[in-house]
Design a protein around this motif. Sequence first.
Motif, short mmCIF file in Angstrom:
data_model
loop_
_atom_site.label_atom_id
_atom_site.label_comp_id
_atom_site.label_asym_id
_atom_site.label_seq_id
_atom_site.Cartn_x
_atom_site.Cartn_y
_atom_site.Cartn_z
N GLY A 143 0.79 -1.22 0.00
CA GLY A 143 0.00 0.00 0.00
C GLY A 143 0.83 1.27 0.00
N THR A 144 2.15 1.13 0.13
CA THR A 144 3.03 2.30 0.12
C THR A 144 3.09 2.89 -1.28
OG1 THR A 144 4.39 1.33 1.87
CG2 THR A 144 5.41 3.07 0.56
N ASN A 145 2.99 4.19 -1.40
CA ASN A 145 3.18 4.84 -2.68
C ASN A 145 4.66 5.00 -2.92
OD1 ASN A 145 0.44 5.22 -3.41
ND2 ASN A 145 0.30 6.90 -1.95
N SER A 146 5.17 4.28 -3.88
CA SER A 146 6.60 4.24 -4.16
C SER A 146 6.92 4.92 -5.48
CB SER A 146 7.08 2.79 -4.20
OG SER A 146 6.86 2.17 -2.95
N THR A 147 8.17 5.29 -5.64
CA THR A 147 8.65 5.92 -6.87
C THR A 147 9.66 5.00 -7.54
OG1 THR A 147 8.36 8.10 -5.89
CG2 THR A 147 9.77 7.95 -7.83
N LEU A 148 9.46 4.78 -8.82
CA LEU A 148 10.40 4.00 -9.62
C LEU A 148 11.14 4.94 -10.57
CD1 LEU A 148 8.09 1.07 -10.78
CD2 LEU A 148 9.83 0.96 -9.03
N THR A 149 12.44 4.74 -10.67
CA THR A 149 13.21 5.40 -11.72
C THR A 149 13.49 4.33 -12.75
OG1 THR A 149 14.23 6.89 -10.12
CG2 THR A 149 15.30 6.70 -12.28
N VAL A 150 13.01 4.55 -13.98
CA VAL A 150 13.18 3.56 -15.03
C VAL A 150 13.92 4.18 -16.21
CG1 VAL A 150 11.11 2.30 -14.35
CG2 VAL A 150 10.95 4.00 -16.15
N PHE A 151 14.57 3.31 -16.96
CA PHE A 151 15.22 3.69 -18.20
C PHE A 151 14.36 3.15 -19.32
CE2 PHE A 151 18.25 3.19 -21.67
CZ PHE A 151 18.90 4.42 -21.64
N ARG A 152 13.85 4.04 -20.17
CA ARG A 152 12.98 3.65 -21.27
C ARG A 152 13.33 4.48 -22.50
NH1 ARG A 152 6.77 4.60 -20.26
NH2 ARG A 152 7.05 2.83 -18.86
#
Length: 174
Positions: free
Chosen positions: A157-166
């Motif tokens: 349920g935690t709002n998390s942040t992803l750093t992605v390479f796209r």
Amino acid sequence: TVTAGIVSAKQRDTGEFLPLLQTDVAINPGNSGGPLINMRGEVVGINSQIFTTSGGYNGISFAIPIDEAMNVQQQLRSSGRVIRGRIGVGIEGVSKEVAEAIGLGAPPRGALVNSVEKDGPAAKSGLEPGDVILRFDGRAIERSSDLPRIVGGTKPGTNSTLTVFRKGAQRELK
């Protein structure tokens, strides 16, 4: 009985949720669960398994790090079960060849997404197959095996942040 041994790896990657301590301590097959104690008498792990080719106690053994054991113990006492976060992706390692082909650079890092669970947290965030997850809540993903451990340690349920390479650029997903 007491045996002496040496810790030969502190974060042995077994592909599971937690890195294990690798030792040469004798653990008889079927007889695990005892403490792994350092030279100061502090419990640093729980002996859990041995890899042996002979079937005896000689080989390399593995212990669950005490911090993880205490976390599990606390969850069991408070809720009667262990709860781990999940985001709903299939991942694999990023090879040198893949990193070069997509422009990620060297050294290869991150977790390459090969599938996204329909209607799962990752799909809702906009994560796509082919993305490389570089960070989760600010924590670097050096190897693909880092991601399940970090996500598993996150409260559901935690709002998390992803750093992605796209497609040649980094982007942030919530």
